[in-house]
Design a protein around this motif. Structure first.
Motif, mmCIF file in Angstrom:
data_model
loop_
_atom_site.group_PDB
_atom_site.id
_atom_site.type_symbol
_atom_site.label_atom_id
_atom_site.label_comp_id
_atom_site.label_asym_id
_atom_site.label_seq_id
_atom_site.Cartn_x
_atom_site.Cartn_y
_atom_site.Cartn_z
ATOM 1 N N SER A 76 93.435 76.502 57.932
ATOM 2 C CA SER A 76 93.057 75.364 57.095
ATOM 3 C C SER A 76 93.806 75.437 55.763
ATOM 4 N N GLN A 77 94.088 74.270 55.210
ATOM 5 C CA GLN A 77 94.775 74.217 53.917
ATOM 6 C C GLN A 77 94.249 73.026 53.136
ATOM 7 N N TYR A 78 93.926 73.264 51.877
ATOM 8 C CA TYR A 78 93.402 72.194 51.026
ATOM 9 C C TYR A 78 94.327 72.006 49.836
ATOM 10 N N VAL A 79 94.751 70.753 49.601
ATOM 11 C CA VAL A 79 95.597 70.438 48.450
ATOM 12 C C VAL A 79 94.690 70.229 47.242
ATOM 13 N N VAL A 80 94.754 71.146 46.290
ATOM 14 C CA VAL A 80 93.896 71.102 45.099
ATOM 15 C C VAL A 80 94.630 70.324 44.019
ATOM 16 N N GLN A 81 94.078 69.172 43.662
ATOM 17 C CA GLN A 81 94.722 68.323 42.671
ATOM 18 C C GLN A 81 94.273 68.698 41.261
ATOM 19 N N ARG A 82 95.219 68.665 40.342
ATOM 20 C CA ARG A 82 94.928 68.941 38.946
ATOM 21 C C ARG A 82 94.132 67.784 38.351
ATOM 22 N N LEU A 83 93.192 68.097 37.468
ATOM 23 C CA LEU A 83 92.467 67.045 36.766
ATOM 24 C C LEU A 83 93.439 66.227 35.938
ATOM 25 N N ARG A 84 93.238 64.907 35.964
ATOM 26 C CA ARG A 84 94.068 64.053 35.138
ATOM 27 C C ARG A 84 93.699 64.200 33.664
ATOM 28 N N LYS A 85 94.614 63.850 32.789
ATOM 29 C CA LYS A 85 94.375 63.956 31.357
ATOM 30 C C LYS A 85 93.133 63.164 30.984
ATOM 31 N N GLY A 86 92.238 63.808 30.267
ATOM 32 C CA GLY A 86 91.005 63.153 29.842
ATOM 33 C C GLY A 86 89.858 63.280 30.830
ATOM 34 N N GLN A 87 90.114 63.779 32.047
ATOM 35 C CA GLN A 87 89.042 63.943 33.027
ATOM 36 C C GLN A 87 88.220 65.187 32.732
ATOM 37 N N ASP A 88 86.920 65.090 32.951
ATOM 38 C CA ASP A 88 86.014 66.223 32.794
ATOM 39 C C ASP A 88 85.103 66.297 34.002
ATOM 40 N N ILE A 89 84.620 67.487 34.271
ATOM 41 C CA ILE A 89 83.598 67.689 35.304
ATOM 42 C C ILE A 89 82.414 68.366 34.642
ATOM 43 N N ASN A 90 81.270 67.716 34.694
ATOM 44 C CA ASN A 90 80.030 68.274 34.155
ATOM 45 C C ASN A 90 79.338 69.059 35.252
ATOM 46 N N ILE A 91 79.182 70.362 35.056
ATOM 47 C CA ILE A 91 78.593 71.218 36.099
ATOM 48 C C ILE A 91 77.077 71.061 36.056
ATOM 49 N N ASP A 92 76.574 70.144 36.896
ATOM 50 C CA ASP A 92 75.144 69.855 36.912
ATOM 51 C C ASP A 92 74.581 69.734 38.327
ATOM 52 N N SER A 114 100.061 69.144 40.837
ATOM 53 C CA SER A 114 99.859 68.502 39.544
ATOM 54 C C SER A 114 99.958 66.991 39.619
ATOM 55 N N THR A 115 100.427 66.459 40.736
ATOM 56 C CA THR A 115 100.570 65.016 40.885
ATOM 57 C C THR A 115 99.607 64.505 41.943
ATOM 58 N N PRO A 116 99.013 63.332 41.733
ATOM 59 C CA PRO A 116 98.079 62.769 42.717
ATOM 60 C C PRO A 116 98.777 62.496 44.048
ATOM 61 N N ASP A 117 98.014 62.579 45.108
ATOM 62 C CA ASP A 117 98.488 62.220 46.451
ATOM 63 C C ASP A 117 99.663 63.060 46.921
ATOM 64 N N ALA A 118 99.798 64.281 46.400
ATOM 65 C CA ALA A 118 100.862 65.176 46.869
ATOM 66 C C ALA A 118 100.609 65.539 48.330
ATOM 67 N N ALA A 119 101.678 65.626 49.095
ATOM 68 C CA ALA A 119 101.553 65.937 50.510
ATOM 69 C C ALA A 119 101.276 67.418 50.710
ATOM 70 N N SER A 120 100.633 67.723 51.814
ATOM 71 C CA SER A 120 100.406 69.120 52.171
ATOM 72 C C SER A 120 101.727 69.772 52.544
ATOM 73 N N CYS A 121 101.951 70.974 52.031
ATOM 74 C CA CYS A 121 103.160 71.750 52.314
ATOM 75 C C CYS A 121 102.721 73.031 53.015
ATOM 76 N N ARG A 122 102.902 73.081 54.319
ATOM 77 C CA ARG A 122 102.454 74.275 55.042
ATOM 78 C C ARG A 122 103.300 75.481 54.639
ATOM 79 N N ASN A 123 102.624 76.566 54.332
ATOM 80 C CA ASN A 123 103.230 77.729 53.691
ATOM 81 C C ASN A 123 104.305 78.357 54.574
ATOM 82 N N VAL A 124 105.507 78.457 54.024
ATOM 83 C CA VAL A 124 106.646 78.954 54.795
ATOM 84 C C VAL A 124 106.480 80.424 55.173
ATOM 85 N N PHE A 125 105.599 81.136 54.460
ATOM 86 C CA PHE A 125 105.373 82.542 54.762
ATOM 87 C C PHE A 125 104.270 82.766 55.789
#
Length: 571
Positions: A34-50, A407-418
């Motif tokens: 399994s592989q998950y593409v983790v997207q960076r938060l956009r500028k100004g975005q916050d997540i409230n841990i609640d 770091s960019t939205p909608d980036a494609a999954s890149c299966r690890n060459v290793f």
């Protein structure tokens, strides 16, 4: 020693104008984790841990949601059985799903976990965990829980374990290298002065006692992802929250990526600073109230192998980590146990064994796990975002899934060459240890003979080794195994025939190397030789090629964009 010579060949077949999978592509497509593409938060975005997933930061990213039995292909029919377990225990065939985001300071994790009846008895954190049902010491997985395992170094060394239940009870542990258990083999920690780690695990749970074997292994008791002082929380440390209904519980976690002070200043220790071997996040004998650990950080005395922790930060160019998420589920009767029941562990063990017998009648096997090493026996079924290829124990980082940081939205999954390198090395390690410990084969030695390792009695699914897959891969991959029976001092010697006992008295040693050549599809001028190695201490070494955005031609170093070139016959 075995070696091969590469031959450049055209290996795509066409039928009626359609491109067919090559054997190595079939291998990759079938076994890639399994592989998950983790997207960076956009500028100004916050997540409230609640414990409520209402922010746009969560709604705009997909779920990782295919959780199946931890051990995976250990038994025929395991996928169908996994779905049936989930339905019986939770009412849903796929009750667990996860999302992730990241920024310069934190990795954010959210999850939804369905249940027939949301319940939990364990409360508190780390050293303060307690329960009105279970005697101490207790852990969150005494209830249904959610578990996170992350190896940011992609080496099997210095990975983090985190567990959380529906009452937000949690604990964290830093593992300097994999722990043996439930049939999984792993090296013991090196003794002080051996040149390798002297501490196997470091956790504030139960004062750091009871998680590692006592004897050769050693434990610490001070490491935490949280802020030490209550008055400083949440600060820059870890925080988590849960919210519950009768049919589902939801969680959010904010993991610090690097160790920090409350002032946001990174904890960077000079080489000559006075450190304590057992302490992950303090610079003196007593933990400081303004410090905590991170997913990557370690002090001088617990240095990540061959790389500075800061270099592994996604913001500094790192593209991949290893990670797997899991959900431990108990039979419906488990949540109804009382304090009076838990005073009779032998009766609980009997009920667990009855559950296992029922499974064997139903499926012909059981995916239920019985752990009798705690204050009272625990038994559970564990579903994971990535099966471990036959291992029944989570502590096998080299078969975890992948996190891909973008770091960019909608980036494609890149299966690890290793991955192909990791896939082979992990199995070669298991086969070598099995060969050494089995009196019918090595009887105390490793082997450089790959044919001996491919023996189905040595490379078996019960030790997460797939002889058929290994044989198929050898058409494309060079393998060289170096065995040294004389070297001593820093080598693991696995005992015979006891599977779980090893020591650092020295020798025999081995190191396995694999290599293969990749070529960009449609552009033969772009090639790379991919190398990797693993030794008897299970230290895996994989160079940076394709693992970082700042590595040469990183944009095409994905398995989907390359051909793995066919190797010649073996010499």
């Amino acid at each position: 020693m075995l070696h091969t010579r590469y031959a450049v060949v055209a290996f795509f077949a066409f039928v009626h104008g359609k491109e067919l999978e090559t054997p190595v592509e079939r291998l990759i497509n079938y076994h890639y984790p399994s592989q998950y593409v983790v997207q960076r938060l956009r500028k100004g975005q916050d997540i409230n841990i609640d414990g409520h997933l209402e922010e746009d930061a969560w709604s705009e990213v997909p779920w990782l949601d295919d959780f199946l039995d931890l051990a995976g292909p250990r038994f025929d029919g395991w996928k169908e059985a996994s779905r049936d377990y989930a339905r019986r225990f939770t009412g849903s065939s796929n009750p667990t799903r996860v999302k992730l985001r990241w920024d310069d300071a934190f990795l954010y994790v959210a999850a939804e976990l369905r249940s027939r009846s949301v319940s939990a008895s364990v409360t508190g954190h780390c050293a303060d965990l307690q329960s009105e049902v279970w005697p101490k010491p207790v852990l969150p997985y005494f209830d249904d829980d959610f578990e996170v395992f992350i190896d940011g170094s992609q080496s099997n060394y210095f990975y983090v374990e985190f567990e959380l239940n529906a009452r937000n009870a949690s604990y964290t542990t830093l593992w300097s290298q994999p722990q043996a258990g439930l049939g999984s083999v792993a090296p013991e920690c090196g003794r002080p002065g051996s040149g390798l780690q002297g501490v196997c695990c470091n956790t504030t749970w139960n004062g750091g006692k009871g998680l590692c074997d006592h004897g050769v292994e050693r434990e610490g008791g001070s490491w935490t992802l949280e802020m030490f002082a209550e008055s400083l929380r949440p600060g820059t440390g870890m925080i988590s929250a849960t919210s519950n209904t009768t049919e589902m519980w939801v969680l959010e976690i904010r993991f610090p990526i690097l160790s920090r002070r409350s002032s946001q200043e990174a904890v960077l220790l000079p080489e000559n600073s006075p450190t304590v071997e057992l302490c992950h996040c303090s610079v003196s004998a007593q933990p400081h109230g303004d410090q905590h650990g991170g997913l990557l950080n370690s002090p001088v005395s617990q240095r990540l192998p061959h790389v500075q922790a800061e270099k592994l930060h996604p913001a500094n160019g790192q593209r991949f980590w290893w990670a797997t998420f899991a959900n431990a589920l108990h039979a419906p009767w488990w949540s109804k146990l009382t304090a009076a029941d838990t005073k009779h562990p032998e009766l609980i063990k009997q009920r667990c064994q009855e559950e296992i017998r029922g499974d064997k009648q139903r499926y012909g096997f059981s995916q239920f796990l019985l752990d009798a090493n705690n204050a009272a026996p625990t038994c559970y079924y564990e579903a994971a975002s990535q099966n471990l290829g036959g291992h029944q124990y989570m502590h096998n980082p080299d078969v975890f899934g992948y996190l891909q940081f973008e770091s960019t939205p909608d980036a494609a999954s890149c299966r690890n060459v290793f991955w192909l390198s990791r896939f082979l090395l992990a199995q070669l390690y298991q086969a070598e240890v099995q060969y050494l410990m089995n009196r019918n084969f090595g009887n105390g030695t490793y082997t450089s003979n790959l044919v001996q390792l491919l023996n189905p009695s040595v490379c078996d699914i019960s030790n997460a080794c797939n002889a058929t897959a290994l044989q198929q891969a050898l058409d494309y991959v060079n393998v060289a195994i170096h065995v040294d029976g004389a070297r001593s001092g820093k080598c693991v010697r696995y005992a015979i025939p006891a599977v779980q006992t090893s020591n650092w008295t020295g020798g025999p040693c081995f190191e396995a190397h694999v290599s293969y050549t990749i070529q960009r599809k449609g552009d033969p001028s772009k090639r790379r030789l991919i190398r990797g190695s693993i030794n008897e201490a299970r230290l895996m070494s994989l160079p940076d090629v394709g693992q970082r955005w700042d590595s040469p031609n990183a944009d095409w170093l994905c398995l989907d964009k390359v051909e793995v070139l066919l190797a010649s016959t073996y010499v």
